[in-house]
Design a protein around this motif. Sequence first.
Motif, PDB file in Angstrom:
ATOM      1  N   TYR A 173       0.843  -1.188   0.000  1.00  0.00           N
ATOM      2  CA  TYR A 173       0.000   0.000   0.000  1.00  0.00           C
ATOM      3  C   TYR A 173       0.885   1.248   0.000  1.00  0.00           C
ATOM      4  O   TYR A 173       1.990   1.240   0.539  1.00  0.00           O
ATOM      5  CB  TYR A 173      -0.890   0.049   1.253  1.00  0.00           C
ATOM      6  N   GLY A 177      -1.321  12.237   5.578  1.00  0.00           N
ATOM      7  CA  GLY A 177      -2.694  12.539   5.961  1.00  0.00           C
ATOM      8  C   GLY A 177      -3.757  11.929   5.082  1.00  0.00           C
ATOM      9  O   GLY A 177      -4.941  12.212   5.257  1.00  0.00           O
ATOM     10  N   GLN A 178      -3.336  11.071   4.175  1.00  0.00           N
ATOM     11  CA  GLN A 178      -4.289  10.471   3.230  1.00  0.00           C
ATOM     12  C   GLN A 178      -4.564   9.011   3.543  1.00  0.00           C
ATOM     13  O   GLN A 178      -4.008   8.437   4.483  1.00  0.00           O
ATOM     14  CB  GLN A 178      -3.747  10.602   1.800  1.00  0.00           C
ATOM     15  N   GLY A 179      -5.424   8.426   2.740  1.00  0.00           N
ATOM     16  CA  GLY A 179      -5.777   7.029   2.928  1.00  0.00           C
ATOM     17  C   GLY A 179      -4.746   6.084   2.343  1.00  0.00           C
ATOM     18  O   GLY A 179      -3.703   6.490   1.836  1.00  0.00           O
ATOM     19  N   LEU A 180      -5.058   4.814   2.430  1.00  0.00           N
ATOM     20  CA  LEU A 180      -4.182   3.752   1.952  1.00  0.00           C
ATOM     21  C   LEU A 180      -4.639   3.307   0.569  1.00  0.00           C
ATOM     22  O   LEU A 180      -5.773   2.881   0.396  1.00  0.00           O
ATOM     23  CB  LEU A 180      -4.227   2.567   2.911  1.00  0.00           C
ATOM     24  N   PHE A 237       3.742   0.828   2.637  1.00  0.00           N
ATOM     25  CA  PHE A 237       3.527  -0.223   3.629  1.00  0.00           C
ATOM     26  C   PHE A 237       3.392  -1.577   2.933  1.00  0.00           C
ATOM     27  O   PHE A 237       2.600  -1.732   2.006  1.00  0.00           O
ATOM     28  CB  PHE A 237       2.250   0.028   4.434  1.00  0.00           C
ATOM     29  N   TYR A 281     -13.567  -4.303   8.388  1.00  0.00           N
ATOM     30  CA  TYR A 281     -12.430  -4.253   9.318  1.00  0.00           C
ATOM     31  C   TYR A 281     -12.231  -2.806   9.762  1.00  0.00           C
ATOM     32  O   TYR A 281     -12.413  -1.881   8.995  1.00  0.00           O
ATOM     33  CB  TYR A 281     -11.142  -4.703   8.632  1.00  0.00           C
ATOM     34  N   LYS A 312      -1.127  -6.807  -5.099  1.00  0.00           N
ATOM     35  CA  LYS A 312      -1.324  -7.881  -4.134  1.00  0.00           C
ATOM     36  C   LYS A 312      -0.905  -9.196  -4.766  1.00  0.00           C
ATOM     37  O   LYS A 312      -0.933  -9.357  -5.990  1.00  0.00           O
ATOM     38  CB  LYS A 312      -2.782  -7.942  -3.696  1.00  0.00           C
ATOM     39  N   GLN A 353       0.750   5.495   0.933  1.00  0.00           N
ATOM     40  CA  GLN A 353      -0.009   6.502   1.680  1.00  0.00           C
ATOM     41  C   GLN A 353       0.719   7.837   1.610  1.00  0.00           C
ATOM     42  O   GLN A 353       1.864   7.963   2.042  1.00  0.00           O
ATOM     43  CB  GLN A 353      -0.170   6.073   3.138  1.00  0.00           C
ATOM     44  N   PHE A 388       0.418  -4.957   9.050  1.00  0.00           N
ATOM     45  CA  PHE A 388       1.261  -4.029   8.313  1.00  0.00           C
ATOM     46  C   PHE A 388       2.692  -4.015   8.853  1.00  0.00           C
ATOM     47  O   PHE A 388       2.930  -4.208  10.045  1.00  0.00           O
ATOM     48  CB  PHE A 388       0.702  -2.610   8.416  1.00  0.00           C
ATOM     49  N   GLY A 389       3.626  -3.762   7.957  1.00  0.00           N
ATOM     50  CA  GLY A 389       4.973  -3.437   8.368  1.00  0.00           C
ATOM     51  C   GLY A 389       5.007  -2.003   8.859  1.00  0.00           C
ATOM     52  O   GLY A 389       4.001  -1.283   8.791  1.00  0.00           O
ATOM     53  N   SER A 390       6.147  -1.593   9.341  1.00  0.00           N
ATOM     54  CA  SER A 390       6.269  -0.264   9.933  1.00  0.00           C
ATOM     55  C   SER A 390       6.395   0.837   8.886  1.00  0.00           C
ATOM     56  O   SER A 390       6.387   2.017   9.228  1.00  0.00           O
ATOM     57  CB  SER A 390       7.461  -0.216  10.880  1.00  0.00           C
ATOM     58  N   ALA A 392      -9.431 -12.764   2.941  1.00  0.00           N
ATOM     59  CA  ALA A 392     -10.385 -11.917   3.658  1.00  0.00           C
ATOM     60  C   ALA A 392     -10.094 -11.835   5.148  1.00  0.00           C
ATOM     61  O   ALA A 392     -10.968 -11.531   5.938  1.00  0.00           O
ATOM     62  CB  ALA A 392     -11.800 -12.431   3.437  1.00  0.00           C
ATOM     63  N   SER A 393      -8.878 -12.116   5.570  1.00  0.00           N
ATOM     64  CA  SER A 393      -8.515 -12.001   6.979  1.00  0.00           C
ATOM     65  C   SER A 393      -8.027 -10.578   7.263  1.00  0.00           C
ATOM     66  O   SER A 393      -7.791  -9.790   6.347  1.00  0.00           O
ATOM     67  CB  SER A 393      -7.400 -12.992   7.309  1.00  0.00           C
ATOM     68  N   LYS A 394      -7.844 -10.281   8.532  1.00  0.00           N
ATOM     69  CA  LYS A 394      -7.167  -9.034   8.868  1.00  0.00           C
ATOM     70  C   LYS A 394      -5.784  -9.073   8.230  1.00  0.00           C
ATOM     71  O   LYS A 394      -5.253 -10.148   7.917  1.00  0.00           O
ATOM     72  CB  LYS A 394      -7.026  -8.895  10.384  1.00  0.00           C
ATOM     73  N   ILE A 395      -5.215  -7.887   7.998  1.00  0.00           N
ATOM     74  CA  ILE A 395      -3.861  -7.861   7.485  1.00  0.00           C
ATOM     75  C   ILE A 395      -2.955  -7.130   8.470  1.00  0.00           C
ATOM     76  O   ILE A 395      -3.391  -6.219   9.180  1.00  0.00           O
ATOM     77  CB  ILE A 395      -3.776  -7.252   6.067  1.00  0.00           C
ATOM     78  N   ARG A 428     -10.255  11.203  10.512  1.00  0.00           N
ATOM     79  CA  ARG A 428      -9.205  11.736  11.385  1.00  0.00           C
ATOM     80  C   ARG A 428      -9.862  12.244  12.663  1.00  0.00           C
ATOM     81  O   ARG A 428     -10.635  13.209  12.642  1.00  0.00           O
ATOM     82  CB  ARG A 428      -8.442  12.867  10.714  1.00  0.00           C
TER      83      ARG A 428
END
Lengths: 113, 112
Positions: free
Chosen positions: A36, A41-44, A90, B33, A49, A38, A103-105, A98-101, B108
């Motif tokens: 992903y 201040g924006q979305g992912l 990220f 989620y 994939k 980012q 994230f790396g740092s 469809a599981s939670k994912i 936010r």
Amino acid sequence: AQSVTQPDIHITVSEGASLELRCNYSYGATPYLFWYVQSPGQGLQLLLKYFSGDTLVQGIKGFEAEFKRSQSSFNLRKPSVHWSDAAEYFCAVGYSSASKIIFGSGTRLSIRP
Amino acid sequence: AAGVIQSPRHLIKEKRETATLKCYPIPRHDTVYWYQQGPGQDPQFLISFYEKMQSDKGSIPDRFSAQQFSDYHSELNMSSLELGDSALYFCASSNTGFGGYTFGSGTRLTVV
């Protein structure tokens, strides 16, 4: 447990240069892998994939990533970066489609003019 | 194409107040989620719902609760807000059959 490591906190490359962002994962079975991007201040935004099949995955904005099971890696590449590619990147892993994912740092990419 | 809709985009609350964040998933997506992203942090998984039932739970404080309604939209309720709750809250949705996984633009939340 799943985990993702992005060893590079911050990378600076010159505009027009090639880019490789590293990602290593830890998971016992075949992982579901994501990259992903980012902006501040924006979305992912999903770049690409990997679920199965061809290990070289093409994404949006000219990005690609290669799944290497032997190295537990899923590195992101781009042959020639543009100033607009400056952002936080990220890598993420899930255990199903469809599981939670997890994230790396993140790796912050800066572009040198 | 329809995306994941989150509202509000921005929210300012005082300490000890309550906040409710809403998420409208992509049509035909059956799983929702919630993630929390603090300043300079990676997104952390909070909770998920599949077919209106809680399917997984992460590091969600007891002060937070969430649910998914019959129309599949979800709400994250946050009570007794603390300064440390200031963050970007993302909702994502997926369809177990197709494997899509899409994030909303986030809410936010600023606690003052």
